[in-house]
Design an enzyme around this catalytic site. Structure first.
Site, mmCIF file in Angstrom:
data_model
loop_
_atom_site.group_PDB
_atom_site.id
_atom_site.type_symbol
_atom_site.label_atom_id
_atom_site.label_comp_id
_atom_site.label_asym_id
_atom_site.label_seq_id
_atom_site.Cartn_x
_atom_site.Cartn_y
_atom_site.Cartn_z
ATOM 1 N N HIS A 1 0.816 -1.208 0.000
ATOM 2 C CA HIS A 1 0.000 0.000 0.000
ATOM 3 C C HIS A 1 0.850 1.259 0.000
ATOM 4 O O HIS A 1 2.077 1.218 0.109
ATOM 5 C CB HIS A 1 -0.940 -0.004 1.209
ATOM 6 C CG HIS A 1 -0.234 -0.057 2.532
ATOM 7 N ND1 HIS A 1 0.301 1.059 3.135
ATOM 8 C CD2 HIS A 1 0.031 -1.103 3.370
ATOM 9 C CE1 HIS A 1 0.847 0.719 4.285
ATOM 10 N NE2 HIS A 1 0.713 -0.592 4.453
ATOM 11 N N CYS B 1 2.799 -4.597 7.039
ATOM 12 C CA CYS B 1 2.555 -4.675 5.604
ATOM 13 C C CYS B 1 3.755 -4.140 4.831
ATOM 14 O O CYS B 1 4.814 -3.898 5.380
ATOM 15 C CB CYS B 1 1.288 -3.909 5.249
ATOM 16 S SG CYS B 1 -0.212 -4.656 5.929
#
Length: 356
Positions: free
Chosen positions: A314, A330
């Site tokens: 992301h 992440c």
């Protein structure tokens, strides 16, 4: 007299570095002309050995001034899709990672330093100017902006759309630049008034919303997340490398996974939902909460969902920290790199996590 004597003594002892001496001489002004005309010059030792010279440690003040040559190199790397992260005109881990990746892709000797061969190959990637001009519009200055961005994630749920906080932040990110570099290149241009003409990096501006026709060519069918180099690499169906980006990968509280996964979905302008089971440090909320989309959303402007629950690739509200700080487990890219990767990635693409 005394100061000169001390310098002479230090130089004789090899302690007064060439970099320190250069810092006191007049360095090139940070102008569009200086950046466009910047060229690589090897030291005598580097020329003899055929290796890139290792610059001496610079004085603290010299580190603060962007180098026109490095601005040029970073723009060329960005356009070749070997991202240096936020363009800042300084040496650093993200720049070196991009140089190493570019050299490897070109079949040049391994290394993370700028060499004559690397510079010449970068120059050969295109003849377009590396800097361009941009005129600030009424739309740029009117926003709307978020006047005050709460530091705590749970408080951000009350903000509404997670827009930029000011024109400077917006324009720097649009042109893949560090905010300080944008200001340094345009010291006399008010960023809160329409009509001013800025010097900015000549890169594809960060877009908004969904990318029509995504995934677009070259389509990405495999992604490597390299924990050691802190880089994310994208490959096409023919096995060729198509892009290479710096990344923040996992943290001590939530390490990045091992093995492999698949891309299950791509979301542009995503909402972010926090689940208390994540137990992020500094988040005290006991119930789920959601944060509106926008560039300052905790996952930025793109979420590439993986088949491993709660993990994804992301964007970020802090592009200048990518590759330098940890993430919440992440894989965090700059907003422009995340959007670029997302616009090319096919659903079902394989994602491999590498740690060697």
């Amino acid at each position: 007299m005394g100061r000169a004597w001390i310098r002479g003594a230090l130089a004789a002892l090899g302690m007064w570095s060439a970099a320190a001496q250069a810092a006191e001489s007049k360095a090139p002004d940070l102008t569009r002309e200086a950046i466009e005309s910047a060229t690589f010059r090897e030291s005598d030792d580097a020329a003899k050995t055929g290796k890139a010279s290792k610059p001496a440690k610079k004085p603290r003040e010299a580190d603060k001034k962007p180098d026109p040559l490095l601005v040029k190199v970073q723009v060329l790397l960005d356009r070749a899709r070997f991202s240096p992260g936020a363009i800042d005109g300084r040496d650093g881990e993200n720049l070196r990672g991009a140089l190493a990746a570019f050299a490897a892709a070109q079949g040049l000797p391994a290394g993370d330093r700028l060499t004559r061969e690397v510079f010449d190959r970068l120059q050969a990637t295109g003849k377009d100017s590396v800097m361009t001009q941009y005129t600030i519009t009424e739309e740029d200055v009117k926003g709307p902006f978020v006047e005050r961005m709460p530091a705590k994630m749970q408080d951000q749920a009350e903000v509404g759309p997670m827009r930029y906080t000011n024109t400077r932040e917006m324009l720097a990110e649009r042109f893949h630049m560090q905010r300080d570099l944008l200001s340094a290149l345009n010291p006399d241009v008010p960023l809160d008034k329409a009509g001013g003409t800025l010097v900015v990096a000549a890169v594809p501006p960060l877009g908004e919303g969904k990318v029509e026709g995504a995934p677009v060519a070259p389509k990405v069918t495999r992604i490597e997340v390299d924990k050691r180099t802190k880089r994310v690499r994208a490959f096409g169906g023919d096995g060729k490398l198509t892009a290479d980006y710096p990344a923040s990968i996992g943290s001590s509280e939530k390490p990045a996974p091992d093995g492999s996964a698949k891309v299950t979905a791509v979301a542009f302008e995503p909402w972010y939902t926090y689940n208390p089971k994540y137990r992020f440090e500094g988040v005290t909320a006991k119930k789920k909460f959601s944060i509106h989309p926008g560039p300052n959303n905790p996952v930025g402007v793109v979420w590439i969902d993986l088949s491993i629950p709660s993990y994804g690739i992301h964007g970020t509200p802090d592009p200048e920290k990518v590759g330098k700080t940890e993430s919440h487990g992440c894989i965090r890219l700059t907003n422009w790199d995340a959007r670029d990767l997302a616009s090319h990635t096919e659903k079902g693409a394989k994602v491999e996590f590498l740690d060697k």
